[in-house]
Design an enzyme around this catalytic site. Structure first.
Site, PDB file in Angstrom:
ATOM      1  N   LYS A 169     -19.283 -78.738  16.608  1.00 13.13           N
ATOM      2  CA  LYS A 169     -18.113 -78.018  17.117  1.00 13.13           C
ATOM      3  C   LYS A 169     -18.306 -76.535  16.828  1.00 13.13           C
ATOM      4  O   LYS A 169     -17.970 -76.028  15.753  1.00 13.13           O
ATOM      5  CB  LYS A 169     -16.812 -78.490  16.473  1.00 13.13           C
ATOM      6  CG  LYS A 169     -15.572 -77.898  17.173  1.00 13.13           C
ATOM      7  CD  LYS A 169     -14.490 -77.428  16.237  1.00 13.13           C
ATOM      8  CE  LYS A 169     -14.691 -76.069  15.678  1.00 13.13           C
ATOM      9  NZ  LYS A 169     -14.486 -74.931  16.603  1.00 13.13           N
ATOM     10  N   GLU A 244     -20.375 -73.765   3.513  1.00 14.66           N
ATOM     11  CA  GLU A 244     -20.885 -72.402   3.309  1.00 14.66           C
ATOM     12  C   GLU A 244     -19.752 -71.470   3.668  1.00 14.66           C
ATOM     13  O   GLU A 244     -19.421 -71.303   4.837  1.00 14.66           O
ATOM     14  CB  GLU A 244     -22.130 -72.173   4.180  1.00 14.66           C
ATOM     15  CG  GLU A 244     -22.955 -70.976   3.727  1.00 14.66           C
ATOM     16  CD  GLU A 244     -22.508 -69.679   4.381  1.00 14.66           C
ATOM     17  OE1 GLU A 244     -21.694 -68.961   3.740  1.00 14.66           O
ATOM     18  OE2 GLU A 244     -22.938 -69.391   5.494  1.00 14.66           O
ATOM     19  N   CYS A 278     -21.215 -63.105   5.877  1.00 15.16           N
ATOM     20  CA  CYS A 278     -20.776 -63.603   4.572  1.00 15.16           C
ATOM     21  C   CYS A 278     -21.657 -63.069   3.448  1.00 15.16           C
ATOM     22  O   CYS A 278     -21.225 -62.972   2.301  1.00 15.16           O
ATOM     23  CB  CYS A 278     -20.761 -65.124   4.570  1.00 15.16           C
ATOM     24  SG  CYS A 278     -22.287 -65.870   5.178  1.00 15.16           S
ATOM     25  N   GLU A 378     -12.505 -60.881   0.960  1.00 14.85           N
ATOM     26  CA  GLU A 378     -13.521 -60.698   1.993  1.00 14.85           C
ATOM     27  C   GLU A 378     -12.882 -60.074   3.225  1.00 14.85           C
ATOM     28  O   GLU A 378     -11.993 -60.656   3.841  1.00 14.85           O
ATOM     29  CB  GLU A 378     -14.159 -62.039   2.352  1.00 14.85           C
ATOM     30  CG  GLU A 378     -15.317 -61.895   3.322  1.00 14.85           C
ATOM     31  CD  GLU A 378     -15.995 -63.212   3.629  1.00 14.85           C
ATOM     32  OE1 GLU A 378     -17.235 -63.246   3.712  1.00 14.85           O
ATOM     33  OE2 GLU A 378     -15.282 -64.223   3.789  1.00 14.85           O
TER      34      GLU A 378
END
Length: 472
Positions: A169, A244, A278, A378
């Site tokens: 997906k 992750e 990331c 983040e």
């Protein structure tokens, strides 16, 4: 204008059962470039059923058979390298100098997985005991929008190497990229049902993958919030998970670093993939004694980080993926100013002459304290926080003072010292003196940056279970 109405299920492109239509927008100019029909729960269940049927046979294939398939996947994806790069630039806004590297890394994942597959020990025996590594089953692969081809290829390569079948997906923001990639992978002639792809929303397609009892494993790349939900909801059916997640990666600049090399390296890591990475080194830790010199070097180095048309090879920073992401970045820049950080370069708003797309100014904050919001959360955009420290011990403490632990970097001329500092960072991967990669090295994070590892044998092992057979 491109129109996509089909998913890839059981070896064929089939019309979507879901009826929701979403516009695909070029983030460089805000124009609609495609329309995509999103999948629903029924599309997902059909894909899962196909993967389950295929696993009955594919799960018993030999190492040699799977190696052959990985070679074919590599060849098929390689043939569309230029097309995959072009569509990443158009749909995502990835700058050309980086987009090709991302796509090439995805293509190379198949050959890297084949190498790891060949080197792994799949059977061990002692006395009257035999232990074999067995594929876990049907794997649901849920991927993010910032490196679409890389994520899909990497996860698919590990799953195929292990003998698992797959339902992927991808992000709905990557539908055009996904179409080109699946067309390429179709040419590899995988057995029907080994690869299935349904593009749709996470709360629809992703949620069905997580709750469906016929899916044995989820491999997810994305936000911490979604990762937490996958871990919680997947527990109901004992899903194996690889997550992750996010990062707030520190780059420690030691007091012996040569600034003419260290600052360009630090800025490259900070603005990696336009900051939408990331692994981006978004916290730069510098000795207080060298802070003024570092500021001057940053101002000089930022001249190389031009913002603009991502198709231009000279462009270093492209647009944010969407208007929503642009606004997110702006909100953090405002928050940094409100909390008392000083804008050294950049700031709020669009760069001059770039009002049409979702372009943000590459921004460097100084006088940042590590407890500020911009140093802890983040941002996922081109924003760098410069944090001063007094001693090496304090630098390590600040670096580890984060809920994240995905990536880190150390910059310095004394390699023995740099290695010592690197060994103290609570991060899944640490680089010394610049960004580098090894496709056999594990990738994943400590703490809130995730669970499990990808790449090489570590990634393949995430898709297998050990089985012991004992004789009397």
């Amino acid at each position: 204008m491109k129109t996509i109405t089909k998913h890839y299920i059981d070896g064929a492109f089939v019309e979507s059962h879901g009826r929701e239509v979403m516009d695909s927008i070029n983030p460089s100019n805000g124009k609609v470039i495609g329309r995509v029909t999103l999948g629903d729960e029924e599309d997902t269940r059909r894909a899962i059923a196909a993967a389950k049927r295929a696993f009955a046979t594919f799960g018993r294939t030999t190492k040699e058979e799977r190696a052959t398939l990985l070679r074919r996947l590599h060849e098929a994806a390689s043939a569309r390298l230029d097309d995959l790069t072009a569509v990443m630039i158009e749909e995502y806004g990835g700058v050309s100098q980086f987009a090709r590297l991302i796509v090439q890394s995805g293509v190379n994942a198949f050959s890297a997985a084949e190498k790891a597959l060949q080197e792994m020990q799949w059977t061990r025996s002692w006395d009257k005991t035999t232990v074999t590594l067995e594929p876990v089953g049907v794997a649901g692969l849920i991927t993010a929008w910032n490196a679409n081809a890389l994520f899909i290829c990497l996860k698919l390569a590990s799953a195929v190497a292990a003998g698992c079948t797959v339902v992927a997906k991808p992000s709905e923001l990557s539908a055009l990229q996904t179409q080109v990639l699946v067309e390429a992978l179709h040419e590899a002639r995988l057995p029907k049902g080994v690869l299935n792809v349904v593009t749709g929303r996470g709360e629809v397609v992703g949620a069905e993958l997580v709750r469906n009892p016929d899916v044995d494993k989820i491999s997810f790349t994305g936000s911490v919030a979604v990762g937490e939900r996958i871990m919680r909801d997947g527990a109901a059916t004992m899903k194996r998970v690889t997550l992750e997640l996010g990062g707030k990666s520190p780059t420690i600049l030691l007091d012996d670093a040569a600034l003419d090399r260290a600052i360009p390296a630090a800025l490259f890591m900070a603005f990696l993939n336009s900051g939408q990475a990331c692994a981006a080194g978004t916290r730069l830790l510098v000795p207080k004694s060298r802070l003024d010199a570092v500021k001057r070097s940053i101002l000089e180095g930022m001249r190389a980080f031009t913002v603009g048309d991502p198709a231009d090879p000279k462009t270093a920073v492209g647009p944010m993926v969407s208007d929503r992401q642009y606004e997110r970045v702006q909100s953090y820049i405002r928050k940094g100013i409100e909390e008392g950080a000083e804008v050294l370069v950049g700031g709020e708003g669009h760069p001059d002459g770039l009002d049409a797309g979702y372009f943000a100014k590459p921004t460097v904050f100084v006088n940042v304290k590590n407890d500020m919001t911009i140093a802890q959360e983040e941002i996922f955009g081109p924003v760098l926080c410069v944090i001063a420290y007094d001693s090496e011990e304090e630098a390590v403490r600040i670096a580890n003072d984060s809920k994240y632990g995905l990536h880190g970097a150390v910059l310095g001329t004394d390699l023995r010292r740099a290695r010592r500092v690197a060994s103290q960072l609570r991060a899944g991967r640490v680089v010394i003196n610049g960004m580098t990669d090894d496709p056999q090295a594990p990738w994943g994070g400590f703490k809130y940056s995730g669970v499990g590892r990808e790449y090489g044998k570590y990634g393949i092992e995430a898709y297998v279970e050990p089985r012991a057979i004992l004789e009397v």
